[in-house]
Scaffold this motif. Sequence first.
Motif, PDB file in Angstrom:
ATOM      1  N   ASP A   1      -5.491  -5.001  -0.184  1.00  0.00           N
ATOM      2  CA  ASP A   1      -4.188  -5.629   0.061  1.00  0.00           C
ATOM      3  C   ASP A   1      -3.499  -5.814  -1.285  1.00  0.00           C
ATOM      4  OD1 ASP A   1      -2.019  -7.270   0.621  1.00  0.00           O
ATOM      5  OD2 ASP A   1      -3.127  -8.577   1.972  1.00  0.00           O
TER       6      ASP A   1
ATOM      7  N   ARG B   1      -4.056   4.772  -2.583  1.00  0.00           N
ATOM      8  CA  ARG B   1      -4.840   5.380  -1.507  1.00  0.00           C
ATOM      9  C   ARG B   1      -5.668   4.317  -0.797  1.00  0.00           C
ATOM     10  NH1 ARG B   1      -6.746  10.611  -1.731  1.00  0.00           N
ATOM     11  NH2 ARG B   1      -7.906   9.955   0.140  1.00  0.00           N
ATOM     12  N   LEU B   2      -6.277   3.414  -1.556  1.00  0.00           N
ATOM     13  CA  LEU B   2      -7.052   2.337  -0.946  1.00  0.00           C
ATOM     14  C   LEU B   2      -6.156   1.411  -0.142  1.00  0.00           C
ATOM     15  CD1 LEU B   2      -9.500   1.416  -3.861  1.00  0.00           C
ATOM     16  CD2 LEU B   2     -10.038   2.644  -1.741  1.00  0.00           C
TER      17      LEU B   2
ATOM     18  N   ASP C   1      -3.366   2.346   1.389  1.00  0.00           N
ATOM     19  CA  ASP C   1      -3.040   3.087   2.612  1.00  0.00           C
ATOM     20  C   ASP C   1      -4.174   3.019   3.622  1.00  0.00           C
ATOM     21  OD1 ASP C   1      -0.572   3.828   1.652  1.00  0.00           O
ATOM     22  OD2 ASP C   1      -1.204   5.825   0.990  1.00  0.00           O
ATOM     23  N   GLU C   2      -5.394   2.982   3.108  1.00  0.00           N
ATOM     24  CA  GLU C   2      -6.571   2.925   3.986  1.00  0.00           C
ATOM     25  C   GLU C   2      -6.885   1.502   4.447  1.00  0.00           C
ATOM     26  OE1 GLU C   2      -9.534   4.611   1.496  1.00  0.00           O
ATOM     27  OE2 GLU C   2      -8.610   6.604   1.458  1.00  0.00           O
ATOM     28  N   LYS C   3      -6.036   0.544   4.067  1.00  0.00           N
ATOM     29  CA  LYS C   3      -6.205  -0.873   4.434  1.00  0.00           C
ATOM     30  C   LYS C   3      -7.489  -1.473   3.864  1.00  0.00           C
ATOM     31  CE  LYS C   3      -2.547  -0.369   7.007  1.00  0.00           C
ATOM     32  NZ  LYS C   3      -1.230  -0.814   6.506  1.00  0.00           N
ATOM     33  N   ARG C   4      -7.967  -0.905   2.774  1.00  0.00           N
ATOM     34  CA  ARG C   4      -9.159  -1.438   2.121  1.00  0.00           C
ATOM     35  C   ARG C   4      -8.789  -2.376   0.982  1.00  0.00           C
ATOM     36  NH1 ARG C   4     -12.833   3.697   0.805  1.00  0.00           N
ATOM     37  NH2 ARG C   4     -14.376   2.081   0.333  1.00  0.00           N
TER      38      ARG C   4
ATOM     39  N   MET D   1     -15.182   0.222  -3.475  1.00  0.00           N
ATOM     40  CA  MET D   1     -15.747   1.534  -3.178  1.00  0.00           C
ATOM     41  C   MET D   1     -17.254   1.604  -3.390  1.00  0.00           C
ATOM     42  SD  MET D   1     -12.836   4.226  -4.446  1.00  0.00           S
ATOM     43  CE  MET D   1     -13.731   5.548  -3.606  1.00  0.00           C
TER      44      MET D   1
ATOM     45  N   THR E   1     -13.551  11.047  -6.348  1.00  0.00           N
ATOM     46  CA  THR E   1     -13.440  11.064  -4.889  1.00  0.00           C
ATOM     47  C   THR E   1     -11.989  10.978  -4.430  1.00  0.00           C
ATOM     48  OG1 THR E   1     -15.605  10.019  -4.665  1.00  0.00           O
ATOM     49  CG2 THR E   1     -14.114   9.844  -2.781  1.00  0.00           C
ATOM     50  N   LYS E   2     -11.216  10.103  -5.058  1.00  0.00           N
ATOM     51  CA  LYS E   2      -9.865   9.819  -4.586  1.00  0.00           C
ATOM     52  C   LYS E   2      -8.797  10.731  -5.181  1.00  0.00           C
ATOM     53  CE  LYS E   2     -10.639   6.485  -1.724  1.00  0.00           C
ATOM     54  NZ  LYS E   2     -10.410   6.751  -0.281  1.00  0.00           N
TER      55      LYS E   2
END
Length: 263
Positions: A118, A110-111, A113-116, A189, A199-200
């Motif tokens: 790599d 998920r992170l 996908d959010e580009k947070r 996060m 949260t995720k």
Amino acid sequence: MKKLGRRTVLVGSAAMTVGGAASARARANPACPDADSAWIPSEALVGELPRLMRVAGVPGVAIAVVDRGRLAWNRGFGVKNILTGDPVREDTLFEAASMTKPVFAYAVMRLADEKRLDLDAPLVAYRRPDHLGDDPNLERITARHVLEHSTGLPNWASAPLVTSSAPGSGYSYSGEAVVWLQLVVETIMGMGLGDAMRTKFFEPAGMSSSSFGWDEAIAAAAVYGHSEPPEGEATLPPQPTRELGDKLLAIAVKRRKPIASWP
């Protein structure tokens, strides 16, 4: 009392994550649409389960049938503590242990996908743990290597971390690598693993009873570990998750901060 350092807390939290982490209380849901097509255990199988459990030395088990995203059937069998005879119920929690790794991997993706995060950037670019050893391979380890179990790191280590093979060169199951990635997720996060997973994953999935922490409610609802018969019928083995959780819980109460929220 032995001092609980950051390293002890992290390893313990990974174990509890489990404990509580991917355990969910089964709860009654409306019947599945087109329920006739959902597979439900026959009464004959249900009646045979206690005998099969005795043969396998399994004191307690919870079974759920999920059909098209809905709970079609669930039931608990046996006991969660063979000494007290407390039964497995709908609100009983089971320790998930390393089965939490795929759940954690979902949060990592998920992170990504959010580009947070790599997947191919070195983990040291996000977080450099204090317990890393002197090994140039450590500079190359990425989140992708961790998720593939190809970091070259050991499963667990008591000495500074070093690799036994080049990252990406082969399979090497490693809990240490997952704990490192846990630190990276917490850094990105700005919260502890328990809050990050809630949260995720847990809140979006409606898993209100799952946790990567430990508290009084989890302690009361969680099953105990058992040894194989016949010794497992007379005494309980050490309960490392419960014992460490109870130690940390005393600290959490004093700090007025739930374990699942610890950074």
